[in-house]
Design an enzyme around this catalytic site. Sequence first.
Site, PDB file in Angstrom:
ATOM      1  N   ALA A  13     -10.414 -44.934 -42.645  1.00 49.69           N
ATOM      2  CA  ALA A  13     -11.003 -43.440 -43.225  1.00 49.69           C
ATOM      3  C   ALA A  13     -10.050 -42.716 -43.616  1.00 49.69           C
ATOM      4  O   ALA A  13     -10.372 -41.393 -43.869  1.00 49.69           O
ATOM      5  CB  ALA A  13     -11.965 -43.055 -42.181  1.00 49.69           C
ATOM      6  N   TYR A 157     -13.493 -62.092 -52.130  1.00 51.57           N
ATOM      7  CA  TYR A 157     -13.770 -60.740 -51.805  1.00 51.57           C
ATOM      8  C   TYR A 157     -15.368 -60.897 -51.693  1.00 51.57           C
ATOM      9  O   TYR A 157     -16.099 -60.510 -50.712  1.00 51.57           O
ATOM     10  CB  TYR A 157     -13.448 -59.675 -52.990  1.00 51.57           C
ATOM     11  CG  TYR A 157     -13.984 -58.361 -52.664  1.00 51.57           C
ATOM     12  CD1 TYR A 157     -13.303 -57.437 -51.794  1.00 51.57           C
ATOM     13  CD2 TYR A 157     -15.091 -57.925 -53.344  1.00 51.57           C
ATOM     14  CE1 TYR A 157     -13.968 -56.219 -51.573  1.00 51.57           C
ATOM     15  CE2 TYR A 157     -15.597 -56.627 -53.055  1.00 51.57           C
ATOM     16  CZ  TYR A 157     -14.943 -55.844 -52.163  1.00 51.57           C
ATOM     17  OH  TYR A 157     -15.507 -54.501 -51.948  1.00 51.57           O
ATOM     18  N   ALA A 159     -17.105 -63.404 -51.337  1.00 50.92           N
ATOM     19  CA  ALA A 159     -17.608 -64.476 -50.130  1.00 50.92           C
ATOM     20  C   ALA A 159     -17.623 -63.443 -49.001  1.00 50.92           C
ATOM     21  O   ALA A 159     -18.409 -63.554 -47.938  1.00 50.92           O
ATOM     22  CB  ALA A 159     -16.857 -65.673 -50.116  1.00 50.92           C
TER      23      ALA A 159
HETATM   24  P1  NAI Z   1      -9.795 -47.705 -50.280  1.00 52.12           P
HETATM   25  O1  NAI Z   1      -8.816 -48.742 -50.532  1.00 52.12           O
HETATM   26  O2  NAI Z   1      -9.592 -46.332 -50.963  1.00 52.12           O
HETATM   27  O3  NAI Z   1     -10.064 -47.738 -48.654  1.00 52.12           O
HETATM   28  C1  NAI Z   1      -9.912 -48.408 -47.774  1.00 52.12           C
HETATM   29  C2  NAI Z   1      -9.269 -48.254 -46.510  1.00 52.12           C
HETATM   30  O4  NAI Z   1      -9.377 -49.448 -45.652  1.00 52.12           O
HETATM   31  C3  NAI Z   1      -7.829 -47.802 -46.976  1.00 52.12           C
HETATM   32  O5  NAI Z   1      -7.370 -46.458 -46.361  1.00 52.12           O
HETATM   33  C4  NAI Z   1      -6.890 -49.146 -46.166  1.00 52.12           C
HETATM   34  O6  NAI Z   1      -5.630 -48.545 -45.816  1.00 52.12           O
HETATM   35  C5  NAI Z   1      -7.804 -49.302 -45.030  1.00 52.12           C
HETATM   36  N1  NAI Z   1      -7.504 -50.713 -44.641  1.00 52.12           N
HETATM   37  C6  NAI Z   1      -7.501 -51.814 -44.974  1.00 52.12           C
HETATM   38  N2  NAI Z   1      -7.159 -52.640 -44.262  1.00 52.12           N
HETATM   39  C7  NAI Z   1      -7.271 -52.149 -43.066  1.00 52.12           C
HETATM   40  C8  NAI Z   1      -6.817 -52.748 -41.895  1.00 52.12           C
HETATM   41  N3  NAI Z   1      -6.631 -53.892 -41.659  1.00 52.12           N
HETATM   42  N4  NAI Z   1      -7.132 -51.765 -40.799  1.00 52.12           N
HETATM   43  C9  NAI Z   1      -7.186 -50.493 -40.874  1.00 52.12           C
HETATM   44  N5  NAI Z   1      -7.412 -49.896 -42.003  1.00 52.12           N
HETATM   45  C10 NAI Z   1      -7.548 -50.681 -43.304  1.00 52.12           C
HETATM   46  O7  NAI Z   1     -11.117 -48.572 -50.735  1.00 52.12           O
HETATM   47  P2  NAI Z   1     -12.695 -47.873 -50.966  1.00 52.12           P
HETATM   48  O8  NAI Z   1     -12.931 -47.910 -52.166  1.00 52.12           O
HETATM   49  O9  NAI Z   1     -12.575 -46.575 -50.113  1.00 52.12           O
HETATM   50  O10 NAI Z   1     -13.470 -48.843 -49.991  1.00 52.12           O
HETATM   51  C11 NAI Z   1     -14.083 -48.692 -48.697  1.00 52.12           C
HETATM   52  C12 NAI Z   1     -14.858 -49.918 -48.699  1.00 52.12           C
HETATM   53  O11 NAI Z   1     -15.851 -49.882 -49.616  1.00 52.12           O
HETATM   54  C13 NAI Z   1     -14.274 -51.091 -48.924  1.00 52.12           C
HETATM   55  O12 NAI Z   1     -14.928 -52.172 -47.629  1.00 52.12           O
HETATM   56  C14 NAI Z   1     -14.702 -51.905 -49.883  1.00 52.12           C
HETATM   57  O13 NAI Z   1     -14.692 -53.265 -49.830  1.00 52.12           O
HETATM   58  C15 NAI Z   1     -16.011 -51.322 -50.134  1.00 52.12           C
HETATM   59  N6  NAI Z   1     -16.332 -51.073 -51.571  1.00 52.12           N
HETATM   60  C16 NAI Z   1     -15.626 -50.442 -52.507  1.00 52.12           C
HETATM   61  C17 NAI Z   1     -16.307 -50.269 -53.828  1.00 52.12           C
HETATM   62  C18 NAI Z   1     -15.169 -49.631 -54.897  1.00 52.12           C
HETATM   63  O14 NAI Z   1     -15.541 -49.824 -55.824  1.00 52.12           O
HETATM   64  N7  NAI Z   1     -14.478 -48.688 -54.381  1.00 52.12           N
HETATM   65  C19 NAI Z   1     -17.384 -50.874 -54.128  1.00 52.12           C
HETATM   66  C20 NAI Z   1     -18.004 -51.896 -53.206  1.00 52.12           C
HETATM   67  C21 NAI Z   1     -17.586 -51.810 -51.972  1.00 52.12           C
END
Ligand code: NAI
Length: 251
Positions: A13, A157, A159
């Site tokens: 977050a 991703y 999947a």
């Molecule tokens: P983002 O990359 O800005 O945020 C994701 C956050 O999760 C990052 O702060 C990252 O450090 C954290 N993270 C990753 N692996 C981690 C772990 N092992 N432990 C703790 N934290 C971890 O990405 P965004 O865009 O905010 O994505 C959030 C969610 O929304 C994800 O699940 C993504 O797959 C999903 N999503 C995003 C889309 C987009 O276009 N941005 C579209 C569809 C889904």
Amino acid sequence: MDFKNKKVLITGASRGIGKATALAFAAKGAQVGINFRNNREAAERTLAELPGEGHRLFQYDVSVKEDTKSLIEDFVQAYGKLDILVNNAGIGAFHAIDEVDFNTWTQAWEDILGTNLTAVANTCYWAVQAMIAQGGGRIVNVSSRGAFRGEPVQPAYGASKAALNSLSQSLAKQLAPHHIYVGVVAPGFTDTDMAAEALTPKERENLLRESPFQRMAKPEEVAHAILFLASEGAEYSSGTIIDVNGASYLR
Ligand code: NAI
């Protein structure tokens, strides 16, 4: 929607959709636990921006199974209970089957399923034990449009998110008798760092045309759907997957 004094944990977050969700819950009176993995500076900034009081940081890597237990234990110790869990942390990576070597391919499957699926299953495991003990709770998982329409250059991703939908629906069925409700939000391209990192300017331009809105989702729009599924009155929507994709992919 009122979340006064609700204790909410959001994984990943410190930025993007997770941050927008933290801001939205805090604005409605919740105390928010911000989970982050590495970027303490960004997490501190997000914490400072949250309205209200009682928000905290929880540094754990949810892809490490021991960390999921510690995260939930730490949260419950700090707040006394866990009302709402949002599994938002997620990763993606380019690994087109006709373009990468086998090592890159296998690593992508391991990493992406590890974070987008297994980490959620494990975090849910510990959260559910706490929620059963306290008499109920709510879980919202952040999936993706890619679960439905295919992800040609990031097949792991797509999947992982399809499996996440299935996991969420299985849990919704199993946990309703425990007063635990499980929902899913499936965003299309959302204007965050993740999307910016994944796209060239040309790809970005093409993507904007996919939606009749001619734009990406704003993180706040995804947060709005997450809050709905976590709100009182949404219980009978357990098992639902809400699309937030600007009518770019209708199923
Ligand atoms: P983002 O990359 O800005 O945020 C994701 C956050 O999760 C990052 O702060 C990252 O450090 C954290 N993270 C990753 N692996 C981690 C772990 N092992 N432990 C703790 N934290 C971890 O990405 P965004 O865009 O905010 O994505 C959030 C969610 O929304 C994800 O699940 C993504 O797959 C999903 N999503 C995003 C889309 C987009 O276009 N941005 C579209 C569809 C889904």
